[in-house]
Design a protein around this motif. Sequence first.
Motif, PDB file in Angstrom:
ATOM      1  N   ALA A 126       3.062  -7.773  -1.985  1.00 43.16           N
ATOM      2  CA  ALA A 126       3.504  -6.674  -2.840  1.00 43.16           C
ATOM      3  C   ALA A 126       2.318  -5.802  -3.269  1.00 43.16           C
ATOM      4  N   CYS A 127       1.184  -6.428  -3.604  1.00 44.70           N
ATOM      5  CA  CYS A 127      -0.007  -5.651  -3.963  1.00 44.70           C
ATOM      6  C   CYS A 127      -0.523  -4.868  -2.760  1.00 44.70           C
ATOM      7  N   ALA A 128      -0.439  -5.455  -1.570  1.00 43.25           N
ATOM      8  CA  ALA A 128      -0.838  -4.728  -0.370  1.00 43.25           C
ATOM      9  C   ALA A 128       0.055  -3.515  -0.152  1.00 43.25           C
ATOM     10  N   ALA A 129       1.338  -3.643  -0.457  1.00 40.22           N
ATOM     11  CA  ALA A 129       2.258  -2.514  -0.323  1.00 40.22           C
ATOM     12  C   ALA A 129       1.908  -1.405  -1.306  1.00 40.22           C
ATOM     13  N   ALA A 130       1.563  -1.770  -2.547  1.00 43.66           N
ATOM     14  CA  ALA A 130       1.159  -0.766  -3.537  1.00 43.66           C
ATOM     15  C   ALA A 130      -0.115  -0.061  -3.099  1.00 43.66           C
ATOM     16  N   ALA A 131      -1.079  -0.823  -2.592  1.00 46.53           N
ATOM     17  CA  ALA A 131      -2.330  -0.236  -2.129  1.00 46.53           C
ATOM     18  C   ALA A 131      -2.088   0.715  -0.961  1.00 46.53           C
ATOM     19  N   THR A 132      -1.209   0.315  -0.050  1.00 45.10           N
ATOM     20  CA  THR A 132      -0.894   1.153   1.111  1.00 45.10           C
ATOM     21  C   THR A 132      -0.259   2.467   0.679  1.00 45.10           C
ATOM     22  N   ARG A 133       0.657   2.397  -0.246  1.00 45.13           N
ATOM     23  CA  ARG A 133       1.318   3.609  -0.753  1.00 45.13           C
ATOM     24  C   ARG A 133       0.309   4.549  -1.402  1.00 45.13           C
ATOM     25  N   LEU A 134      -0.555   4.007  -2.244  1.00 41.28           N
ATOM     26  CA  LEU A 134      -1.527   4.840  -2.947  1.00 41.28           C
ATOM     27  C   LEU A 134      -2.517   5.487  -1.978  1.00 41.28           C
ATOM     28  N   LEU A 135      -2.993   4.718  -0.996  1.00 41.27           N
ATOM     29  CA  LEU A 135      -3.955   5.279  -0.054  1.00 41.27           C
ATOM     30  C   LEU A 135      -3.315   6.357   0.821  1.00 41.27           C
ATOM     31  N   ALA A 136      -2.090   6.100   1.282  1.00 41.66           N
ATOM     32  CA  ALA A 136      -1.403   7.089   2.116  1.00 41.66           C
ATOM     33  C   ALA A 136      -1.239   8.404   1.361  1.00 41.66           C
ATOM     34  N   ASP A 137      -0.884   8.323   0.090  1.00 42.39           N
ATOM     35  CA  ASP A 137      -0.712   9.536  -0.723  1.00 42.39           C
ATOM     36  C   ASP A 137      -2.049  10.229  -0.991  1.00 42.39           C
ATOM     37  N   ALA A 138      -3.101   9.427  -1.171  1.00 40.46           N
ATOM     38  CA  ALA A 138      -4.402  10.000  -1.545  1.00 40.46           C
ATOM     39  C   ALA A 138      -5.078  10.740  -0.398  1.00 40.46           C
ATOM     40  N   VAL A 139      -4.940  10.228   0.829  1.00 35.40           N
ATOM     41  CA  VAL A 139      -5.679  10.828   1.950  1.00 35.40           C
ATOM     42  C   VAL A 139      -4.774  11.507   2.968  1.00 35.40           C
ATOM     43  N   GLY A 140      -3.458  11.499   2.701  1.00 33.01           N
ATOM     44  CA  GLY A 140      -2.541  12.235   3.552  1.00 33.01           C
ATOM     45  C   GLY A 140      -2.343  11.677   4.937  1.00 33.01           C
ATOM     46  N   VAL A 141      -2.248  10.337   5.038  1.00 32.34           N
ATOM     47  CA  VAL A 141      -1.973   9.702   6.333  1.00 32.34           C
ATOM     48  C   VAL A 141      -0.668   8.921   6.226  1.00 32.34           C
ATOM     49  N   SER A 142      -0.174   8.455   7.377  1.00 34.92           N
ATOM     50  CA  SER A 142       1.030   7.641   7.365  1.00 34.92           C
ATOM     51  C   SER A 142       0.741   6.299   6.708  1.00 34.92           C
ATOM     52  N   ARG A 143       1.791   5.640   6.270  1.00 31.46           N
ATOM     53  CA  ARG A 143       1.585   4.326   5.652  1.00 31.46           C
ATOM     54  C   ARG A 143       1.080   3.306   6.666  1.00 31.46           C
ATOM     55  N   GLU A 144       1.478   3.457   7.925  1.00 28.05           N
ATOM     56  CA  GLU A 144       0.976   2.541   8.947  1.00 28.05           C
ATOM     57  C   GLU A 144      -0.532   2.704   9.121  1.00 28.05           C
ATOM     58  N   GLU A 145      -1.009   3.954   9.137  1.00 23.44           N
ATOM     59  CA  GLU A 145      -2.451   4.175   9.260  1.00 23.44           C
ATOM     60  C   GLU A 145      -3.172   3.696   8.007  1.00 23.44           C
ATOM     61  N   ALA A 146      -2.555   3.909   6.844  1.00 23.04           N
ATOM     62  CA  ALA A 146      -3.155   3.403   5.607  1.00 23.04           C
ATOM     63  C   ALA A 146      -3.245   1.891   5.625  1.00 23.04           C
ATOM     64  N   ARG A 147      -2.198   1.247   6.122  1.00 17.75           N
ATOM     65  CA  ARG A 147      -2.220  -0.218   6.209  1.00 17.75           C
ATOM     66  C   ARG A 147      -3.370  -0.696   7.086  1.00 17.75           C
ATOM     67  N   ARG A 148      -3.544  -0.048   8.244  1.00 20.79           N
ATOM     68  CA  ARG A 148      -4.631  -0.448   9.146  1.00 20.79           C
ATOM     69  C   ARG A 148      -5.998  -0.237   8.492  1.00 20.79           C
ATOM     70  N   ALA A 149      -6.112   0.853   7.736  1.00 20.26           N
ATOM     71  CA  ALA A 149      -7.385   1.123   7.072  1.00 20.26           C
ATOM     72  C   ALA A 149      -7.717   0.083   6.009  1.00 20.26           C
ATOM     73  N   LEU A 150      -6.681  -0.441   5.356  1.00 15.12           N
ATOM     74  CA  LEU A 150      -6.882  -1.397   4.267  1.00 15.12           C
ATOM     75  C   LEU A 150      -7.022  -2.844   4.747  1.00 15.12           C
ATOM     76  N   GLU A 151      -6.643  -3.122   5.978  1.00 21.37           N
ATOM     77  CA  GLU A 151      -6.681  -4.498   6.473  1.00 21.37           C
ATOM     78  C   GLU A 151      -8.035  -5.173   6.269  1.00 21.37           C
TER      79      GLU A 151
END
Length: 292
Positions: free
Chosen positions: A185-210
Amino acid sequence: MQAPHWIVGPGRVGGAIASVLAEANGTVLVVGRSELSEDHPLLKLRSVEFTTEYPGAPDAGTRVLLTVPDADVPIAAAELAAQGTPGAGCTALHMSGALPSSALQPLADLGYAVGSLHPLQTIADQAHGAERLRGAFFAFEGDAEAREAAVRIVNAAGGRLLEVHAADKARYHAACVFASNYVVACAAAATRLLADAVGVSREEARRALEPLWGGAVANLNDLGLPEALTGPIARGDLETLQSNLSVLDASTRALYAHLGLEALALSRELGLDDMPADAIEEELRRYLAGVE
């Protein structure tokens, strides 16, 4: 049918434990409510028999594991009880982390030793689940006689047994939720915030945060607590904390602040000075007071 183990429920957990027990102890009978597809992983296991109908009550010494969703445990227990009195020395264990062994009372009334045996492991599919069960911790609660059966199962998995009292089962399960479900759940919150902050898809945000969450888990495994903690609270960085909190919506801010208090407790253990620690605590509690 004679088999040292019966598994009621051919889902992810049932399939994983069936694989482990078949490899260690020979024949396993798996009972399900409907036929499996031809390519189902269970049907590829040697020494595993599958049936949609109980072959009567189990023979003496059989260990039955109910690997069904929590809400279905009483139903499965009633269906097994309807098969009649088992042979001597039979054990029934459900694998719910939340329910006590008393959920199997209809089976206890028939002479089964009853208990619960829950693996402290995430099982997303049968193939990887079997590997994750090997060497895992398992939590047991129930009769002394059922404990003996649980020990055999845990030994077959090369695992270790923990014991929990029925009154502590909910607290135990909450610990497991924090360690597993809420990490996701925390990973999902982080993914959402990063995607919104840098303007990428959530899948790309997820890969960046891995690498971040992978590194955090690696640090936990290598360094333990509290040494694995990093970040602004561990550094006593009040300004960064305030900046983070100021841009979050109310619900995410509350989550951040609650988790921040946990991080602060770890930071104090790490030796954070009282002055920055007290200032951070005051700030976190101020935000929480505004949302609670």
